[in-house]
Motif scaffolding. Structure first.
Motif, PDB file in Angstrom:
ATOM      1  N   ARG A 122       0.833  -1.208   0.000  1.00 35.14           N
ATOM      2  CA  ARG A 122       0.000   0.000   0.000  1.00 35.14           C
ATOM      3  C   ARG A 122       0.858   1.245   0.000  1.00 35.14           C
ATOM      4  O   ARG A 122       0.383   2.343  -0.220  1.00 35.14           O
ATOM      5  CB  ARG A 122      -0.900   0.006   1.238  1.00 35.14           C
ATOM      6  N   PHE A 123       2.133   1.061   0.327  1.00 35.60           N
ATOM      7  CA  PHE A 123       3.035   2.215   0.363  1.00 35.60           C
ATOM      8  C   PHE A 123       3.565   2.424  -1.049  1.00 35.60           C
ATOM      9  O   PHE A 123       4.323   1.611  -1.563  1.00 35.60           O
ATOM     10  CB  PHE A 123       4.181   1.945   1.333  1.00 35.60           C
ATOM     11  N   GLN A 124       3.126   3.496  -1.666  1.00 38.81           N
ATOM     12  CA  GLN A 124       3.520   3.684  -3.064  1.00 38.81           C
ATOM     13  C   GLN A 124       4.402   4.905  -3.232  1.00 38.81           C
ATOM     14  O   GLN A 124       4.548   5.430  -4.336  1.00 38.81           O
ATOM     15  CB  GLN A 124       2.265   3.792  -3.918  1.00 38.81           C
ATOM     16  N   GLU A 125       4.962   5.390  -2.143  1.00 40.30           N
ATOM     17  CA  GLU A 125       5.824   6.562  -2.244  1.00 40.30           C
ATOM     18  C   GLU A 125       7.244   6.060  -2.526  1.00 40.30           C
ATOM     19  O   GLU A 125       7.518   4.862  -2.537  1.00 40.30           O
ATOM     20  CB  GLU A 125       5.787   7.368  -0.934  1.00 40.30           C
ATOM     21  N   GLU A 126       8.133   6.999  -2.716  1.00 42.33           N
ATOM     22  CA  GLU A 126       9.518   6.619  -3.003  1.00 42.33           C
ATOM     23  C   GLU A 126      10.147   5.996  -1.762  1.00 42.33           C
ATOM     24  O   GLU A 126       9.944   6.468  -0.652  1.00 42.33           O
ATOM     25  CB  GLU A 126      10.303   7.864  -3.398  1.00 42.33           C
TER      26      GLU A 126
END
Ligand SMILES: Cc1cc2nc3c(=O)[nH]c(=O)nc-3n(C[C@H](O)[C@H](O)[C@H](O)COP(=O)(O)O)c2cc1C
Ligand code: SF4
Ligand code: FES
Lengths: 787, 454, 157
Positions: A122-126
């Motif tokens: 769910r973590f789609q950040e850099e």
């Protein structure tokens, strides 16, 4: 004892235990990363969250003490959700590079991710990237994989004793690092590799060389110091790939020193001798075993016949196995010689014939932690006995008062209660001063032999400060209820070792304390048990070299480095008509002085036994096949015995040799006794001149470690220098940074370094290194002049 | 800033109004001024009346003084947890005021430092501590220096040191300064910091009353809590309790910031209607409409205007409304505020200040910030709102210290009460409140005389 | 490495704590070292470590945790502006923007003449006086309207 319930299972638990300990003891696994039974509790990873009845939120099992009637659920919906959520946080910034990670197959994160990670991120950040750190020759880093559990940091603070690693910065910028790319120089540094639950810290020597599941795991015993750490040796295709600790709470706990962990590199050294060789007409030839053995047997017979068997001397490495030592002794006696010894760095043999038994630690290793007063005499403790030092470090933390009487002030990373640093010649005087002070405190009449020790007496070389320290140490010892006097390698190598032994015995007697020897080598006890010492009018190691023999048999030793006087050893070997070396290595020196080289197995390629410093018998098997035509030394000695037609060389196995010697299987040997009688207490007066203080640096100590290339790249293996204190430098007219010629006639040219831990009128020069062999005896007066 | 107005002042009674142009001007904080307004009488009374430790603690219990540092834990009860008889104990004052919106301890330290010293001596006496430390927020370094001066005065006058006022007990007090870490306001992080380490909170239990500073029993109280002690001992616990309302003793300092006409500290009795405080602070700035209020420092859940306007200022009423009285820091936001942007700034703060030791907070605060930042910058996704709620929920109750909750609560409350604004952002990729309106609404507030530099 | 005067100040801090708790003085020691040197170079950190008999890493942990320590050189005047929410509601961001345009630098930058470094700060506990600014960590300035900022910059010689 308290009653609690975990997952419906009623348990009796000791008060004060944490839930995770109770669960693990009952075989219930609670996932965790930061928790480690030997480290302080950090409770930072939050992986061990469990549900506790009536608690509103999940609690960390590692930091929650058990309480009466507690009902714990480690797999309830609440607990599993909490654990999964923590896993998601741990994995969100993790590179998930398992296929190229060295930890693959033994990664706690990977293992748990299989059970707890959800597949869709769910973590789609850099993702965060953390730069790697250079920690030195042994430990590789991949810091982006780090989960900040701080196990490694706590290890350096709590176990190895110096906080070489820390967690700098804060928040998700927190990074594990050393101070400005400093290497981690602890002699225990490799343990952080084991402690790291992910692939952030891995072994530089092992890196990328095999996947864990492809390797076999075999048990073994460390062939270095007297502790006898238990090992897991991992092998692939008959190659030793890696060494890990085998947990043994009585010995190494779950640790290994770097020497024990990384010295396996020496097993695969290019200097390995893998074929028998003989020198004929000054030329070396590889030959078949039977040719080499015939050659050796012939030489032995020849010398015995023409010059008498007393012209044969056998020098045995104290790292040889019990079986090898036994057969070496048998062979020596069989050919009619009594000249055999394994105590190669010993200088004083006056206790021989006066001992009640085999010198040993005087207690169990595990008892070290329970002592409340310890006096260590003559020891480079931390480097000579890394894990025994670690135990004393823990004891000191619990309040034990540890004092040191020695000729150096290396930082032991142990909180010392008192330390007296004296010239080597003054070591007995200083110890005698403690004996006297204890007698005075106890109201016991002083030993007349010690009359001259102390203020006013002629033997009072000790300064007022040293006298005061002696008083302080005495007071500490007297106030203890569980004290011990421990004699280190330096005390055992000392030219008045017997006197030190007698004084320690006297001191222990006055105190009702124990005293013992910190065993220098894997078989320091075993050598006595095997009878690898001269009997009757036989010659000891020093005598054999002082009065050179015609023929020497060398078993696993490189006498130029392993003997008390390397120069003399070299000269003796060079003049001999024949030197038969059973060795795993062909060194330039051996190629020069030997004429038969018989390739024998290092510990990894033979079965055998070490008897550790507490008298524990530990047998092991070969973990790999012998390289090339290498053969276990016990077999070589047996065949040699057969060729020489000696009686009693019909052993089928090393176990048979051992069992015959020990009278069957046994865990501990008998006959351990440190007492000696009839040593005249002649306390030396102040010596004139500049005395040498010789340490044997940890990675120079034996033939195997000397060939472990990564260890040779560490700070502990730096080239010897001449360490001198400021006053003595001034007196000598030398400055730190100068090159100086040391030894009569300038035998070694070394860098002078300022070391205020060196006593006055002394120069500290390490032994067991090519650059200092020429200096001769470890204990001697030296000249020092500017080069 | 100083007290602008007060109702039934006890703590601030007699305080000098500061010179707003010069923070360092002598503003009646010295020992002589403090003594002139009745300072150190409480300590003298404790001594002359020969009050026992238990009697002092009983008086504080009667007052129902609840900790002013945020958690509202009854101070007298906390003191009673200290083990009797241990030889080495500590009393620690928490002046690490760094909770956004809170600036009351600064005024106490600036205008009345001796009240803190007197409170600490009495506390030390009550719990049997012989040493105290006041941990002072690094950013108010000038007040740290002033406090050291006040300590010198107290020492010279015999209030500190061996045999305090000849009464046969020893107490010494020192100042320790922070240097830029909000987390050190958390009591165990503060202890670590005094020990010369990083301010990483300790797991509790053990609690500081058993294992505190240097491993010894320790009581930690907020500056205002301790400064309230002299009044309680001088006038009686009951009198203090009567000032407020049951279970919420005394008056309290409220720091009002944001969109009001007169930001500042106000001392009012517990239970005072929020509307009264808002009025004292001059009402919403420029006559604009109140939108939302964070009633207890940035870590407290935000409350929309209609809910907060019905509250009274005490622990119970604010808790009932779904937030926390916390440290009494009232952050007022009017209709020009974009709630997404406001939350973005707060979540940055928690991300920046997380100590980094425990996983959910170290990783979660960054995650929250990054998602909110994306939404604010027009890159939000519809599923983000639930994700925020979920991530915040996964931090809460799973961390070593309450910073995890402090980071999560604003997120959850902003999303709960202002969900439509988040949805608008995601859908339209911009704020509901036009940018220029936002900007104008939060520009310089020059209520004070031109040139004031505190 | 550090001046006698600084060492005496450190000694005074050491005396505030129990005898075996020298480490407690590390924060103050780093503050004083930074006052003397402007920032905390690695050598300075090592020196403080040896002076207080701590491991270098223990000191570096502290120096890198608390954000008022400068781990890199800063301008003669380090200006830290609070932009946290309460301040932002009363001009904190405006003040920062004004400074940025006046100095021609952004946050964490130093003017080419080495005079000013601009930093974004977190709550300084003075929200009622917004905009609030710290000058070289130790001097707080409040109500920093553009005129006030101009005056401050003029005072910084
Ligand atoms: C993240 C965090 C920050 C805190 N900051 C402060 C603070 O700045 N000042 C304070 O007094 N208490 C603060 N606290 C609360 C303290 O941990 C502690 O509860 C308080 O100092 C106790 O004093 P009291 O009982 O007098 O309120 C903070 C707590 C947390 C979790
Ligand atoms: S909740 Fe955050 S601030 Fe508190 S201990 Fe954990 S990481 Fe540190
Ligand atoms: S194992 Fe319990 S928090 Fe890490």
């Amino acid at each position: 004892m308290l009653e609690i319930e975990i997952d419906g299972k009623p348990l009796q638990v000791e008060e004060g235990k944490m839930l995770i300990e109770a669960a693990h003891a009952a075989g219930i696994y609670i996932p965790h990363f930061c928790y480690h039974k030997k480290l302080s509790i950090a409770a930072n990873c939050r992986m061990c969250l469990v549900e506790i009845e009536k608690a509103p939120k999940p609690m960390p099992a590692c930091a929650t003490p058990v309480a009466k009637g507690m009902k714990v659920f480690t797999h309830s919906a609440l607990a599993v959700k909490a654990q999964k959520d923590v896993m998601e946080f741990l994995l969100m910034n993790h590179p998930l590079d398992c296929p190229i990670c060295d930890q693959g197959g033994e990664c706690q994160l990977q293992d748990l991710a299989v059970g707890y990670g959800s597949s869709a991120a769910r973590f789609q950040e850099e993702k965060r990237v953390v730069s790697n750190k250079n920690l030195g020759a042994l430990v590789a880093t991949d810091m982006t994989r780090c989960i900040n559990c701080t196990r490694c940091v706590r290890f350096t603070q709590e176990i190895s004793g110096l906080m070489e690693l820390g967690q700098a910065f804060r928040g998700d910028r927190a990074e594990i690092m050393s101070f400005v790319e400093k290497t981690v120089d602890s002699e225990l540094s490799g343990n952080i590799i084991d402690l790291c639950p992910v692939g952030a810290l891995t072994s530089k020597t092992f890196r990328f060389s095999a996947r864990t599941w492809e390797m076999a795991r075999r048990k073994s015993v460390s062939p270095h110091d007297g502790l006898g750490s238990n090992l897991i040796v991992q092998t692939q295709h008959d190659h030793v790939k890696r060494v890990l600790p085998l947990e043994n709470e009585q010995l190494n706990e779950c640790w290994l020193s770097d020497k024990e962990r990384f010295s396996y590199e020496g097993l695969n050294s290019t200097e390995r001798l893998t074929r028998p060789m003989v020198k004929q007409g000054g030329k070396w030839q590889e030959v078949d075993w039977n040719v080499a053995l015939d050659y050796a047997a012939h030489a032995l017979r020849d010398v015995a016949k023409n010059h008498g068997a007393a012209e044969i001397g056998m020098l045995v490495s104290p790292h040889a196995t019990l079986e090898e030592m036994t057969l070496a002794a048998k062979l020596t006696h069989g050919i009619g010689s009594k000249n055999i010894d394994f105590r190669l760095r010993q200088a004083d043999f006056s206790a021989d014939g006066k001992r009640k038994g085999t010198p040993w630690l005087g207690m169990k290793v595990a008892e070290l932690n329970t002592l409340d007063r310890v006096l260590v005499v003559g020891s480079f403790l931390r480097k000579d006995h890394p894990l025994l030092a670690q135990r004393l470090r823990q004891a000191a933390k619990k309040g034990a008062q540890i004092s040191l009487v020695h000729s150096a002030q290396d930082n032991l990373l142990i909180k010392l209660f008192a330390q007296a640093t004296v010239a080597p010649s003054q070591l007995p005087t200083q110890l005698a001063a403690v004996v006297k002070a204890v007698a005075a405190l106890k109201g016991i009449a002083a030993d007349p032999a010690l009359a001259k020790v102390g203020a006013g007496g002629t033997a009072s070389a000790g300064s007022a400060a040293n006298q005061e320290t002696a008083q302080k140490i005495a007071a500490s010892l007297v106030a203890g209820s569980n004290a011990a006097i421990l004699l280190g390698n330096f005390a055992q190598q000392h030219p008045q070792a017997a006197l030190l032994n007698a004084l320690a015995q006297q001191l222990a007697g006055l105190l009702g304390a124990r005293f013992g020897f910190l065993g220098e080598a894997a078989n320091s006890v075993g050598g006595y048990v095997a009878g690898a010492i001269p009997v009757a009018d036989g010659m000891n190691a020093a005598a054999m070299l002082a009065a050179p023999r015609k023929l020497y048999l060398l078993l696993g030793t490189e006498p130029e480095f392993d003997c008390a006087d390397g120069a003399r050893a070299l000269a003796a070997l060079q003049q001999a008509s024949s030197v038969i070396a059973l060795s795993s290595y062909k060194s330039a020196a051996a190629l020069d002085y030997a004429d038969v080289l018989l390739p024998v197995s290092p510990f990894s390629e033979t079965s055998g036994t070490f008897i550790n410093t507490e008298g524990r018998v530990q047998s092991f098997y070969a973990v790999v096949k012998p390289q090339g035509e290498t053969r276990p030394a016990w077999k070589v000695l047996r065949v040699l015995g057969n060729i020489l037609e000696l009686d009693g060389f019909n052993y089928e196995s090393s176990e048979q040799v051992r069992d015959e010697l020990l009278g069957g299987k046994t865990d501990f040997v008998s006959g351990l006794d440190n007492a000696i009688d009839g040593i005249a207490k002649e306390i030396p007066t102040a010596a004139a001149g500049i005395e040498r203080i010789a340490d044997v640096p940890i990675h120079f100590a034996d033939a195997l470690v000397r060939r472990a290339s990564s260890l040779q790249a560490t700070a502990d293996a730096s080239v010897p220098s001449a360490r001198i204190n400021a006053a003595t430098l001034a007196k000598l007219g030398v400055a730190a940074g100068d090159m100086v010629k040391v030894g009569a006639g300038g035998t070694a040219t070394l860098l002078a370094r300022l070391d205020d831990g060196v006593p006055d009128n002394c120069v500290r020069v390490a032994a067991a290194h090519a650059s200092t062999v020429g200096l001769g005896p470890m204990f001697a007066n030296l000249t020092v002049e500017r080069a | 800033m100083a007290i602008l107005e007060a109702i039934n002042p006890t703590l601030t009674a007699g305080w000098h109004q500061p010179d707003l142009r010069d923070m360092n001007r002598d503003t009646g904080w010295r020992l002589k001024d403090y003594e002139a307004r009745g300072g150190y009488q409480a300590l003298k009374k404790v001594i002359s009346d020969k009050l026992s430790q238990d009697q002092v603690i009983a008086e504080v219990k009667t007052s129902v003084l609840r900790g002013r540092g945020g958690a509202g834990f009854p101070t007298g009860l906390k003191w009673s947890f200290m083990p009797k008889g241990a030889p080495e104990k500590y009393i620690v004052c928490n002046t690490d005021e760094g909770e956004p919106g809170t600036f009351k301890d600064r005024d106490i330290m600036r205008l009345d430092p001796h009240s803190v010293i007197e409170g600490m001596i009495i506390a030390g006496y009550a719990v049997g501590a012989t040493r105290g430390y006041n941990y002072i927020h690094g950013e108010v370094y000038e007040l740290y220096q002033r406090f050291e001066e006040a300590l010198d005065e107290a020492r010279a006058a015999g209030y500190l040191g061996k045999n305090v006022l000849g009464a046969g007990f020893d107490f010494d007090l020192f100042a320790h300064q922070g240097y830029g870490a909000y987390i050190c306001g958390e009591e165990t992080a503060l202890l670590e910091s005094i020990e010369g380490k990083k301010g990483q909170p300790r797991y509790k239990p053990p609690f500081p009353a058993n294992v505190g500073l240097y491993g010894k029993p320790t009581t930690i109280n907020n500056t205002e809590s301790l400064a309230s002690i002299p009044y309680i001992l001088r006038s009686g616990g009951q009198s203090f309790l009567d000032l407020g309302k049951p279970n919420n003793g005394g008056t309290k300092l409220f720091s009002v910031s944001g969109h009001v006409n007169k930001p500042g500290n106000f001392e009012v009795p517990m239970g005072t209607p929020f509307a009264t405080l808002l009025e004292m602070a001059g009402g919403v700035r420029a006559g604009r409409k109140l939108k939302a209020v964070i009633p207890g420092g940035s870590s407290a859940p935000v409350l929309p205007a209609d809910i907060i306007m019905d509250c009274t200022l005490d622990y119970d009423s604010i808790a009932k409304a779904g937030s926390m009285l916390g440290s009494g820091a009232v952050i007022v936001m009017d209709e020009t505020v974009c709630m997404v942007q406001a939350l973005e700034r707060l979540s940055w703060f928690y991300y920046e200040e997380s100590c980094g030791q425990c996983t959910p907070c170290r990783e979660g605060t960054g995650w929250l910030y990054k998602v909110i930042h994306r939404i604010e910058h027009g890159l939000g996704r519809p599923e983000d709102i639930d994700l925020l709620n979920d991530v915040a929920g996964n931090i809460m109750g799973r961390t070593i210290c309450a910073l995890g909750d402090a980071a999560a609560l604003p997120v959850r409350s902003f999303v709960k009460h202002f969900r439509s604004e988040f949805e608008y952002h995601i859908e339209h990729k911009r704020c509901l409140v036009p940018r220029d309106v936002q900007k104008a609404g939060s520009t310089f507030h020059t209520r004070l005389m031109a040139g004031a530099t505190c | 490495m550090l001046s006698e005067a600084t060492l005496r100040r450190i000694d005074r801090e050491v005396s505030k704590y129990p005898d075996d708790q020298k480490q407690s003085a590390v924060m103050a020691a780093l503050v004083f070292a930074q006052e003397e040197k402007g920032w905390l170079a690695n050598e300075t950190i090592s020196y403080v470590a040896s002076y207080l008999e701590l491991s270098e890493m223990a000191v570096f942990e502290v120096a890198s945790f608390y954000n008022m320590y400068n781990l890199a050189p800063v301008g003669k005047y380090k200006l830290t502006v609070c932009t946290n929410l309460p301040c932002a509601l009363s001009g904190g961001v405006h003040a920062a923007d004004y400074l940025k345009s006046k100095l021609g630098i952004g946050f964490n930058e130093t003017t080419p003449d080495g005079k000013f470094t601009l930093k974004e700060g977190e709550c300084m506990g003075a929200c009622g006086d917004a905009p609030v600014m710290l000058v070289n960590n130790h001097h707080m300035r409040c109500f920093m309207t553009p005129q006030e900022i101009d005056q401050l910059l003029a005072e910084c010689k």
